[in-house]
Design a protein around this motif. Structure first.
Motif, PDB file in Angstrom:
ATOM      1  N   CYS A  44      34.487  43.177  48.737  1.00 39.14           N
ATOM      2  CA  CYS A  44      34.889  41.780  48.530  1.00 39.14           C
ATOM      3  C   CYS A  44      35.336  41.148  49.842  1.00 39.14           C
ATOM      4  CB  CYS A  44      36.001  41.684  47.485  1.00 39.14           C
ATOM      5  SG  CYS A  44      35.425  42.139  45.853  1.00 39.14           S
ATOM      6  N   ASP A  45      36.095  41.892  50.637  1.00 35.85           N
ATOM      7  CA  ASP A  45      36.546  41.350  51.929  1.00 35.85           C
ATOM      8  C   ASP A  45      35.347  41.061  52.831  1.00 35.85           C
ATOM      9  OD1 ASP A  45      39.122  41.546  51.095  1.00 35.85           O
ATOM     10  OD2 ASP A  45      39.574  43.391  52.185  1.00 35.85           O
ATOM     11  N   TRP A  50      27.571  26.404  45.508  1.00 36.10           N
ATOM     12  CA  TRP A  50      27.718  27.771  45.000  1.00 36.10           C
ATOM     13  C   TRP A  50      28.282  28.718  46.047  1.00 36.10           C
ATOM     14  CZ3 TRP A  50      28.560  28.348  40.253  1.00 36.10           C
ATOM     15  CH2 TRP A  50      27.952  27.510  39.312  1.00 36.10           C
ATOM     16  N   LEU A  51      27.994  28.423  47.307  1.00 37.76           N
ATOM     17  CA  LEU A  51      28.606  29.230  48.360  1.00 37.76           C
ATOM     18  C   LEU A  51      30.134  29.048  48.323  1.00 37.76           C
ATOM     19  CD1 LEU A  51      26.781  30.073  51.440  1.00 37.76           C
ATOM     20  CD2 LEU A  51      29.121  29.421  51.841  1.00 37.76           C
ATOM     21  N   ASP A  52      30.567  27.800  48.146  1.00 34.83           N
ATOM     22  CA  ASP A  52      32.010  27.529  48.021  1.00 34.83           C
ATOM     23  C   ASP A  52      32.600  28.213  46.788  1.00 34.83           C
ATOM     24  OD1 ASP A  52      32.270  26.077  50.305  1.00 34.83           O
ATOM     25  OD2 ASP A  52      32.170  24.110  49.346  1.00 34.83           O
ATOM     26  N   GLU A  77      38.346  34.817  46.834  1.00 36.00           N
ATOM     27  CA  GLU A  77      39.722  34.580  47.302  1.00 36.00           C
ATOM     28  C   GLU A  77      40.740  34.759  46.179  1.00 36.00           C
ATOM     29  OE1 GLU A  77      39.421  31.529  51.087  1.00 36.00           O
ATOM     30  OE2 GLU A  77      39.469  30.679  49.078  1.00 36.00           O
ATOM     31  N   ASN A  78      40.292  34.526  44.966  1.00 33.24           N
ATOM     32  CA  ASN A  78      41.251  34.489  43.854  1.00 33.24           C
ATOM     33  C   ASN A  78      41.168  35.667  42.888  1.00 33.24           C
ATOM     34  OD1 ASN A  78      42.524  31.872  44.398  1.00 33.24           O
ATOM     35  ND2 ASN A  78      40.444  31.107  44.145  1.00 33.24           N
ATOM     36  N   ASN A  79      40.343  36.646  43.207  1.00 28.88           N
ATOM     37  CA  ASN A  79      40.192  37.767  42.266  1.00 28.88           C
ATOM     38  C   ASN A  79      40.134  39.101  42.979  1.00 28.88           C
ATOM     39  OD1 ASN A  79      39.517  36.529  39.429  1.00 28.88           O
ATOM     40  ND2 ASN A  79      38.379  35.314  40.929  1.00 28.88           N
ATOM     41  N   GLU A  80      40.705  40.091  42.332  1.00 27.88           N
ATOM     42  CA  GLU A  80      40.483  41.488  42.735  1.00 27.88           C
ATOM     43  C   GLU A  80      39.920  42.189  41.509  1.00 27.88           C
ATOM     44  OE1 GLU A  80      43.670  43.613  44.558  1.00 27.88           O
ATOM     45  OE2 GLU A  80      43.912  42.087  46.107  1.00 27.88           O
TER      46      GLU A  80
END
Lengths: 126, 428
Positions: B174-175, B311-313, B320-323
């Motif tokens: 994810c990072d 969609w890129l945004d 940024e908001n999920n793990e």
């Protein structure tokens, strides 16, 4: 010795197009890493490869060919993009140099192909 | 009477066929059909267990394999009343975003752009427009990587199954994706600017534009089916308004709504959901004086470029908001029933419908791809465009080039397996 990457392309579910993938999974050669690729687009992910292994029409034995030997298609839909397109494109923008393609005849004997591929890869002047 | 047949004008195997007949400089016949072999996917899945269906239907198309997978899972889960977790919904959306980014970037840069910059293909274009080609490859690459990290493979994802995911992207994955997506944001905006600057032909048809509408975002995996002409129904009701017709010159069926053609894809999506774009996207569109909804199919290129940024945004926001953590699959209680699902594939709404017996085996399947639904409208657009060009006394060679551009703007995926296009030109 630096390991050389061999990208093996094909469709594992279509017998006439699966030989390069099967060989890539089975062949063990010191100094070479065989990477299985099932989509032509996967080539974008790689820049530091030395060889491509794929099946090819209209040849009688395992052959070493270059990008210039490939016939280009004109594109109309997203299904028309093939490995040749991405190779030509990446060469045009300098992302890759001349690529050595090891072409295996369609429906070729697997053992024979393995021996011929190994012979080509182990040539000293490559 | 002169008969002119242009075979393989694109130098590829022709699986779609355009037949044009012109008499006294007037168009008297224009037939666009797919002549590919029937593929029997709807029959292949009959008798198969519910948990095998996604794997099979994904193979309908390599380009849209994520869309087929998502739609198949959604329809199957609806039939068994399976409610997946929020994380599963988010991961499915993220994977679909990956597909959307790579599909739009490939289409815009490698199919559309050479037409407008005067090149036969992207390969000769690449020498002169290196920056653009690098940008395209980077966008395609990030799209591929999203699908790979979320789906386990770049094509035909394997980690998504009925009831959830068998693996999820790691924190490192994810990072990495987040960092690459942030680097790609400017590239997506540059793409929008570039495609806004191109000069498009003007050919407008007042066709019903149908898309999903989720209200608060651009559509991907959910939303009511809406149109610019007042349609607003649930995905369960799709068969109430769509009929499939057979023409003698095409093996692909033609979908119509109340006997008329309609348009699916980015142009419809953007037109029906324009208010959901961020201000910075709207600003670029407005700077170049594009207005959505638009009746000009060539503006679909701009719509796709705008979606690319959007969609890129969204992918950045998701990451940024999920793990993500590996969750237990939702239990499937098999029962007899039917599930219908609609999602937005890159080329428009994709429908999957399955009926199951009480052992969870498929008894009936219906799949409607966007290109099949767009086929009738595409034929009408080609018809209108040829008439317009004939009026302007444009030569045959140029007309064919312009038709190619139009077809490319439609971004067809002929029954998700074939090449395009052979033109038969009959002039009297």
């Amino acid at each position: 010795m630096k390991t050389k990457k061999v990208l093996c392309f094909g469709n594992p579910f279509i017998p006439i197009d699966s030989l390069a993938i099967e060989i890539g999974k089975e062949l063990k050669l010191k100094g070479f890493e065989f990477v299985i690729c099932v989509s032509p687009q996967e080539i974008i992910q790689h820049t530091n490869f030395s060889f491509i292994l794929d099946v090819c029409e209209n040849i009688k034995k395992v052959s070493l060919i270059g990008i210039k030997d490939l016939k280009a298609n004109t594109l109309f839909t997203l299904h028309d993009f093939d490995l040749n397109f991405f190779l030509q494109l990446m060469k045009s923008i300098g992302r890759i140099d001349e690529v050595k393609i090891i072409a295996i005849p369609i429906n070729y004997d697997k053992q024979k192909a393995k021996e011929e591929i190994a012979k080509i890869l182990q040539r000293k002047n490559l | 009477m002169a008969k002119i047949t242009l075979n393989h004008i694109t130098k590829v195997e022709g699986h779609a066929n355009l037949s044009v007949e012109i008499k006294n400089n007037k168009l008297v016949r224009c037939e666009l059909g797919s002549i590919e072999g029937t593929r029997f996917f709807e029959g292949i899945v009959v008798g198969r267990r519910y948990d095998e269906i996604k794997e099979i239907t994904s193979r309908i198309c390599g380009i849209c394999s994520v869309s087929h997978s998502m739609t198949s899972l959604k329809a199957t889960e609806k039939a068994f009343d399976v409610k997946v977790t929020k994380q599963t919904e988010i991961l499915r959306e993220l994977m679909s975003i990956g597909e959307r980014i790579r599909s739009h970037a490939t289409h815009l840069y490698f199919l559309v752009l050479p037409d407008y910059l005067g090149f036969e293909s992207a390969i000769p274009m690449a020498k002169q427009y290196q920056k653009e080609v690098f940008r395209a490859l980077d966008l395609v690459k990030i799209g591929n990587e999203i699908v790979l990290k979320t789906g386990g493979r770049q094509m035909h994802p394997i980690s998504c199954v009925v009831g959830g995911f068998t693996s999820v992207p790691s924190k490192e994955d994810c990072d990495y994706l987040l960092s690459e997506l942030k680097k790609s944001r400017k590239k997506a905006f540059d793409t929008l600017e570039l495609f806004c600057k191109l000069k498009y032909p003007k050919v407008e048809l007042d066709m019903e534009q149908i898309s999903l509408k989720p209200e608060t975002s651009q559509p991907m995996l959910k939303g009511a089916i809406v149109s610019n002409k007042g349609l607003n129904v649930s995905e369960n009701k799709y068969s109430d308004f769509i009929d499939e017709k057979i023409e003698s010159y095409s093996t692909a069926k033609f979908a119509v709504k109340n006997g008329k053609s309609y348009l699916l894809g980015a142009l419809s999506r953007v037109g029906n959901n324009f208010e959901c774009f961020a201000v910075d996207i709207k600003k670029v569109i407005s700077k170049y004086k594009f207005i959505f909804p638009s009746k000009n199919i060539f503006n679909q290129n701009v719509a796709q470029a705008a979606e690319l940024v959007y969609w890129l945004d969204e992918a950045i926001s998701i990451l940024e908001n999920n793990e993500f953590e590996l969750q237990k699959l939702v239990f499937v209680s098999v029962k007899a029933g039917t599930g219908r699902a609609a999602t937005e594939a890159p080329r428009g709404i994709l429908f999957h419908e399955y009926s199951f017996d009480d052992s969870g085996n498929v008894t009936h399947c219906n799949i409607m791809t966007p290109t099949c639904q767009n086929l009738r409208g595409m034929e009408e657009y080609v018809h209108a465009f040829i008439e317009l060009l004939l009026k302007k006394k444009v030569k045959k060679k140029e007309i064919i080039l312009e038709i190619e551009k139009l077809i490319r703007a439609y971004d067809p995926c002929f029954s998700c397996s074939t090449h395009f296009l052979q033109v038969d030109w009959l002039q009297k």
